[in-house]
Enzyme design. Structure first.
Site, mmCIF file in Angstrom:
data_model
loop_
_atom_site.group_PDB
_atom_site.id
_atom_site.type_symbol
_atom_site.label_atom_id
_atom_site.label_comp_id
_atom_site.label_asym_id
_atom_site.label_seq_id
_atom_site.Cartn_x
_atom_site.Cartn_y
_atom_site.Cartn_z
ATOM 1 N N HIS A 260 0.859 -1.194 0.000
ATOM 2 C CA HIS A 260 0.000 0.000 0.000
ATOM 3 C C HIS A 260 0.888 1.235 0.000
ATOM 4 O O HIS A 260 1.313 1.720 1.036
ATOM 5 C CB HIS A 260 -0.923 -0.019 1.233
ATOM 6 C CG HIS A 260 -1.940 1.075 1.255
ATOM 7 N ND1 HIS A 260 -3.157 0.958 1.889
ATOM 8 C CD2 HIS A 260 -1.925 2.328 0.728
ATOM 9 C CE1 HIS A 260 -3.853 2.075 1.750
ATOM 10 N NE2 HIS A 260 -3.114 2.934 1.054
ATOM 11 N N HIS B 246 1.375 4.862 -2.449
ATOM 12 C CA HIS B 246 1.032 5.714 -3.591
ATOM 13 C C HIS B 246 2.326 6.372 -4.068
ATOM 14 O O HIS B 246 2.955 7.108 -3.301
ATOM 15 C CB HIS B 246 0.020 6.781 -3.176
ATOM 16 C CG HIS B 246 -1.237 6.207 -2.591
ATOM 17 N ND1 HIS B 246 -2.370 5.997 -3.344
ATOM 18 C CD2 HIS B 246 -1.523 5.764 -1.333
ATOM 19 C CE1 HIS B 246 -3.312 5.467 -2.569
ATOM 20 N NE2 HIS B 246 -2.829 5.310 -1.353
ATOM 21 N N HIS C 9 -9.403 0.923 -1.501
ATOM 22 C CA HIS C 9 -9.398 1.550 -0.181
ATOM 23 C C HIS C 9 -10.829 1.456 0.370
ATOM 24 O O HIS C 9 -11.788 1.817 -0.328
ATOM 25 C CB HIS C 9 -9.023 3.024 -0.292
ATOM 26 C CG HIS C 9 -7.558 3.288 -0.522
ATOM 27 N ND1 HIS C 9 -6.841 2.704 -1.517
ATOM 28 C CD2 HIS C 9 -6.699 4.108 0.139
ATOM 29 C CE1 HIS C 9 -5.583 3.143 -1.472
ATOM 30 N NE2 HIS C 9 -5.470 3.996 -0.464
ATOM 31 N N GLU D 197 -11.258 3.307 5.810
ATOM 32 C CA GLU D 197 -10.234 4.197 6.382
ATOM 33 C C GLU D 197 -11.009 5.263 7.153
ATOM 34 O O GLU D 197 -10.988 5.304 8.371
ATOM 35 C CB GLU D 197 -9.390 4.812 5.254
ATOM 36 C CG GLU D 197 -8.350 5.839 5.730
ATOM 37 C CD GLU D 197 -7.615 6.537 4.577
ATOM 38 O OE1 GLU D 197 -8.117 6.522 3.434
ATOM 39 O OE2 GLU D 197 -6.532 7.127 4.846
ATOM 40 N N ASP E 8 1.805 4.000 2.804
ATOM 41 C CA ASP E 8 0.779 4.845 2.182
ATOM 42 C C ASP E 8 1.392 6.019 1.405
ATOM 43 O O ASP E 8 1.570 5.914 0.190
ATOM 44 C CB ASP E 8 -0.216 5.333 3.251
ATOM 45 C CG ASP E 8 -1.600 5.639 2.689
ATOM 46 O OD1 ASP E 8 -1.836 5.389 1.494
ATOM 47 O OD2 ASP E 8 -2.458 6.118 3.468
ATOM 48 N N ASP E 9 1.692 7.110 2.088
ATOM 49 C CA ASP E 9 2.277 8.312 1.456
ATOM 50 C C ASP E 9 3.448 8.776 2.314
ATOM 51 O O ASP E 9 3.341 9.761 3.056
ATOM 52 C CB ASP E 9 1.211 9.402 1.356
ATOM 53 C CG ASP E 9 -0.005 8.933 0.568
ATOM 54 O OD1 ASP E 9 0.087 8.877 -0.672
ATOM 55 O OD2 ASP E 9 -1.025 8.590 1.197
HETATM 56 N N1 HPA Z 1 -6.602 7.305 1.184
HETATM 57 C C1 HPA Z 1 -7.257 7.636 0.073
HETATM 58 N N2 HPA Z 1 -6.657 8.116 -0.992
HETATM 59 C C2 HPA Z 1 -5.343 8.292 -0.975
HETATM 60 C C3 HPA Z 1 -4.606 7.973 0.136
HETATM 61 C C4 HPA Z 1 -5.269 7.446 1.274
HETATM 62 O O1 HPA Z 1 -4.686 7.114 2.319
HETATM 63 N N3 HPA Z 1 -3.315 8.269 -0.170
HETATM 64 C C5 HPA Z 1 -3.297 8.729 -1.436
HETATM 65 N N4 HPA Z 1 -4.536 8.755 -1.938
HETATM 66 ZN ZN ZN Z 2 -3.707 4.789 0.439
#
Ligand code: HPA
Ligand code: ZN
EC number: 3.5.4.2
Length: 316
Positions: free
Chosen positions: A14, A16, A194, A197, A275-276
């Site tokens: 996971h 991006h 996703h 969350e 994630d990011d």
């Molecule tokens: N959630 C949804 N969209 C996203 C995320 C995330 O954590 N990171 C980059 N796009």
């Molecule tokens: Zn994500």
């Protein structure tokens, strides 16, 4: 412990690519492409990385991605991430990219894809990191726009292993994209999404039943629905959990309240991901280290989490 966690062989499921754009590279690309930035310097930009929710982050994330213009930019972005993987013994990665973030700015799909794929190929050859790319649809945009994006991807189908679904979750349920995912699966793609969350457990049910996904990205709100938990455990559906992201975006108020180890001990196939990482304060090892620091994660638990990540790969 950090060094031990860093040396543990692991997969990242996971991530991006646009979210791995570090401020230093962002500024370098802005200069290379003559893109004007609203921040005076790297420090000012880093200070802007304070978010109350997913949307506040996404607003900045899409703005940051605006410096990516050429094939070389996408190559450099992906290569920088792969070097981080190498340094943290991430031996396999299945990154997402958001084509619509770029095609909507007039960057051709092929430019984005070629840059990313060239770096992934070099990563396999020069760094020994295996990978599989996931094309993610932006859920705040329409079904029709997602269908168009799938059309653009079909001539390059061998470049991908799966489609995904990301961006603003609330108000954009998986059901909105059922037909797109049906078509993508008929074309031979696997699916992930996703869900859970910020959105409710109902969105996780939809992702499983309507989008027929192989893995749930995030999924931490599954604990609110016991019947869903039982299904996830019975069917061993992997969850790609992102601890530092969840704290940065206020999904949990503190790492000591994160539910990942509780899920692990209940038999959920949870994995640890970043994630990011450029926006959330760390790559995979930092995420593992935070679980050790705040939740007392043991080496035995870390080994199971890492093994889960290797087991939950779409490309074996
Ligand atoms: N959630 C949804 N969209 C996203 C995320 C995330 O954590 N990171 C980059 N796009
Ligand atoms: Zn994500």
């Amino acid at each position: 412990m950090y060094e031990w966690l860093n040396a543990l062989p692991k997969a990242e499921l996971h991530l991006h690519l646009e979210g791995s754009l570090e401020p230093e590279l962002l500024f370098a690309l802005a200069e290379r492409n003559k893109v004007a930035l609203p921040w005076a310097d790297v420090e000012t930009l880093r200070k802007a990385y304070a978010f109350n929710n997913l949307q506040e982050f996404l607003d900045l994330y899409y703005q940051g991605a605006g410096v990516l213009r050429t094939e070389q930019d996408f190559y450099d972005l992906t290569w920088a991430y792969l070097e981080r993987c190498k340094a943290q013994n991430v031996i396999h990665t299945e990154p997402f990219f958001d084509p619509q973030t770029h095609t909507d700015r007039g960057i051709p799909f092929e430019v984005v894809l070629t840059g990313i794929c060239q770096a992934l190929e070099d990563g396999r050859e020069q760094l020994g990191i295996s990978s599989g790319l996931i094309l993610s649809f932006l859920r705040h945009l329409s079904e029709e726009e997602a269908q168009k994006t799938l059309d653009q991807a079909l001539p390059f189908r061998d470049a991908f292993i799966a489609v995904g679904l990301d961006s603003s979750e609330k108000g954009h349920p998986p059901s909105k994209f059922q037909r797109v995912f049906d078509r993508a699966r008929a074309e031979g793609f696997l699916a992930v999404a996703h869900a859970g969350e910020e959105g409710p457990p109902e969105y996780i049910w939809e992702a499983l039943d309507l989008l027929k996904i192989e893995r749930i990205d995030h999924g931490v709100r599954a604990v609110e629905d016991e019947r869903l938990m039982q299904r996830i455990i019975d069917e061993q559906i992997p969850l790609t959990v992102c601890p530092l992201s969840n704290i940065k975006l206020c999904v949990f108020d503190h790492m000591r309240h994160h539910n990942i180890l509780e899920m692990l001990e209940r038999g959920v196939k949870v994995t640890v991901n970043s994630d990011d990482p450029a926006y959330f304060g760390g790559y995979v090892t930092e995420n593992f280290a935070a679980l050790h620091e705040h939740l007392g994660m043991t080496q035995e638990q870390a080994r199971r989490l890492a093994q889960n990540s290797l087991d939950a790969r779409l490309v074996k």
